[in-house]
Design a protein around this motif. Structure first.
Motif, mmCIF file in Angstrom:
data_model
loop_
_atom_site.group_PDB
_atom_site.id
_atom_site.type_symbol
_atom_site.label_atom_id
_atom_site.label_comp_id
_atom_site.label_asym_id
_atom_site.label_seq_id
_atom_site.Cartn_x
_atom_site.Cartn_y
_atom_site.Cartn_z
ATOM 1 N N THR A 58 49.955 -5.688 55.253
ATOM 2 C CA THR A 58 50.161 -6.976 54.720
ATOM 3 C C THR A 58 49.317 -7.233 53.378
ATOM 4 N N GLU A 59 48.135 -6.637 53.293
ATOM 5 C CA GLU A 59 47.297 -6.524 52.202
ATOM 6 C C GLU A 59 48.075 -6.140 50.701
ATOM 7 N N ARG A 60 48.719 -4.793 51.124
ATOM 8 C CA ARG A 60 49.550 -4.500 49.848
ATOM 9 C C ARG A 60 50.544 -5.054 49.644
ATOM 10 N N THR A 72 45.664 -7.391 65.438
ATOM 11 C CA THR A 72 46.015 -6.790 64.019
ATOM 12 C C THR A 72 46.764 -7.988 63.366
ATOM 13 N N ASP A 83 49.104 -8.218 47.711
ATOM 14 C CA ASP A 83 48.942 -7.802 46.289
ATOM 15 C C ASP A 83 50.339 -7.871 45.456
ATOM 16 N N ARG A 131 46.681 -1.112 62.677
ATOM 17 C CA ARG A 131 45.819 -1.494 61.495
ATOM 18 C C ARG A 131 46.468 -1.090 60.262
ATOM 19 N N ARG A 132 46.993 0.015 60.179
ATOM 20 C CA ARG A 132 47.477 0.512 58.819
ATOM 21 C C ARG A 132 48.921 -0.334 58.600
ATOM 22 N N GLU A 184 44.764 2.365 65.453
ATOM 23 C CA GLU A 184 44.801 3.073 64.029
ATOM 24 C C GLU A 184 46.165 2.505 63.322
ATOM 25 N N THR A 223 52.161 1.629 54.310
ATOM 26 C CA THR A 223 50.953 1.946 54.657
ATOM 27 C C THR A 223 50.461 3.020 53.402
ATOM 28 N N ALA A 225 45.704 -9.946 59.991
ATOM 29 C CA ALA A 225 46.803 -9.844 59.062
ATOM 30 C C ALA A 225 46.911 -11.341 58.699
ATOM 31 N N VAL A 232 47.636 -4.748 59.022
ATOM 32 C CA VAL A 232 46.742 -5.136 58.384
ATOM 33 C C VAL A 232 46.806 -4.498 56.844
ATOM 34 N N GLU A 233 46.703 -3.458 56.666
ATOM 35 C CA GLU A 233 46.739 -2.939 55.346
ATOM 36 C C GLU A 233 47.992 -3.226 54.787
#
Length: 363
Positions: free
Chosen positions: A115-117, A163, A120, A108-109, A105, A70, A167, A112-113
């Motif tokens: 997985t985005e990191r 979520t 990257d 989501r963190r 929340e 996160t 992701a 989703v977020e």
């Protein structure tokens, strides 16, 4: 199937979790080391599991890096992040909040977020991604859900499903932009089919413990559609065997695999299988989903039954899962899911012998 070359390093999230711990053991025979992202709260458990896997000199092969999905750069200092990205040839992303009652929340963190990191990081490393999703990105899709399907306008039972769907959408979007990745979607995953070992009692374990708490003649709710609704369950060893085998091949790049039982039992079948495995005779009591949910939501009833009301919708789940990609690419490997009835008694015996395993998610 072509086998990929030996790696300098594998970067893995989800250690010392249920699947991550078993997978690290497999990865050590094909890489110089495994770099594991570990939350500070789970550091001691991670060290214990690393020692079980690799012995007293585990730190030479399993490197633990405290971080957090996160946070920016997954919680790693810039120099460590860059060094790990320079070394990583492959990324296994297993970390997620698996909790049917998780707040939106937090889900989501992390799901989703987080997985985005990891995406990257994978792009910075120019690595191949092995991403563990879930069959339940289907939500409550009515009908057959195959490996090519994802955005189907489905509704979701809970924030976990939603979520994990979002992701996987993010992963698929990066794949469309050229990221080399493979997506694995396990069905409901239970303990090892040979030993019964597990880290968490949820899903079918609620039914096992409910039956074990009752006398030989046990009461069991019966919902409409029990003889047609499928409950798709696979053991941990199948999921790990499949990921291990498929991730070694180039053919799996760009492919999604439903790691499910191609011949799953119905809810009524599961009831009969677990009744036999727990040595119970079952008296089925007809009820509705809404009534059963309300009753189980009463704290006193929930404590007595040990059943989380969040599982009730899965007894009327409208989706059927098929796995042509998995069956095709695992053909000849000896890897296939055993029938639930073949190992149900093993799961039950593990519950009898280990009553204190928790039902809470690792967060």
């Amino acid at each position: 199937m072509a086998t990929r070359r030996r790696r300098v390093s594998v970067f893995l999230t989800g250690f010392p979790g249920f699947l991550g711990s078993a997978l690290v053991d497999r990865l050590l025979d094909r890489t110089d080391r495994v770099d594991c992202l570990v939350q500070s709260a789970h550091r001691d458990e991670a060290e214990r599991r690393a020692a079980e896997i690799a012995g007293t000199d585990w730190a030479d092969r399993i490197r633990l890096h405290e971080g957090d999905l996160t946070d920016a750069r997954v919680g790693l200092a810039d120099d460590r992040y860059e060094r790990l990205a320079d070394d990583a040839d492959e990324v296994f992303h297993l970390a997620a909040v698996y909790d049917l009652g998780v707040e939106r929340e937090l889900a989501r963190r992390v799901n989703v977020e987080g997985t985005e990191r990891v995406l990257d990081f994978t792009e910075r490393a120019d690595a191949r991604l092995q991403y563990v999703s879930t069959c339940y990105v289907s939500g409550r899709y009515g009908g057959v859900f195959d490996e090519a399907m994802l955005r189907e306008g489905q509704s979701f039972t809970n924030h976990y499903e939603e979520t994990k769907y979002l992701a996987e959408v993010a992963v698929r979007d990066r794949m469309a932009d050229g990221l080399a990745a493979t997506v694995y979607r396990p069905a409901i995953t239970v303990g090892d089919s040979r030993t019964g070992e597990t880290q968490k009692y949820d899903g079918p374990y609620y039914l096992i413990r409910f039956l074990l708490r009752q006398p030989r003649l046990a009461v069991f709710p019966r919902l409409r559609g029990a003889t047609t609704t499928e409950l798709n369950v696979v053991p941990r060893d199948y999921v790990v065997d499949a990921i291990d085998a498929l991730s070694r091949t180039d053919r799996a790049v760009g492919t999604t695999y439903n790691l499910c039982d191609p011949h799953p039992p119905t809810v009524a079948d599961v009831r009969s299988i677990l009744a036999a495995a727990t040595d119970r005779r079952v008296l089925s009591v007809p009820t509705s989903q809404s009534l059963l949910t309300r009753v189980l939501s009463v704290e006193r009833v929930r404590r007595w039954t040990g059943v989380d009301p969040a599982v009730v919708p899965y007894f009327t789940h409208p989706t059927r899962y098929v796995c042509p990609n998995a069956r095709r690419d695992l053909a000849g490997t000896g890897v296939s899911p055993p029938a639930f009835g073949a190992y149900a008694r093993t799961l039950v015996e593990y519950v009898r012998d280990h009553p204190d395993v928790p039902s809470d998610a690792m967060v």
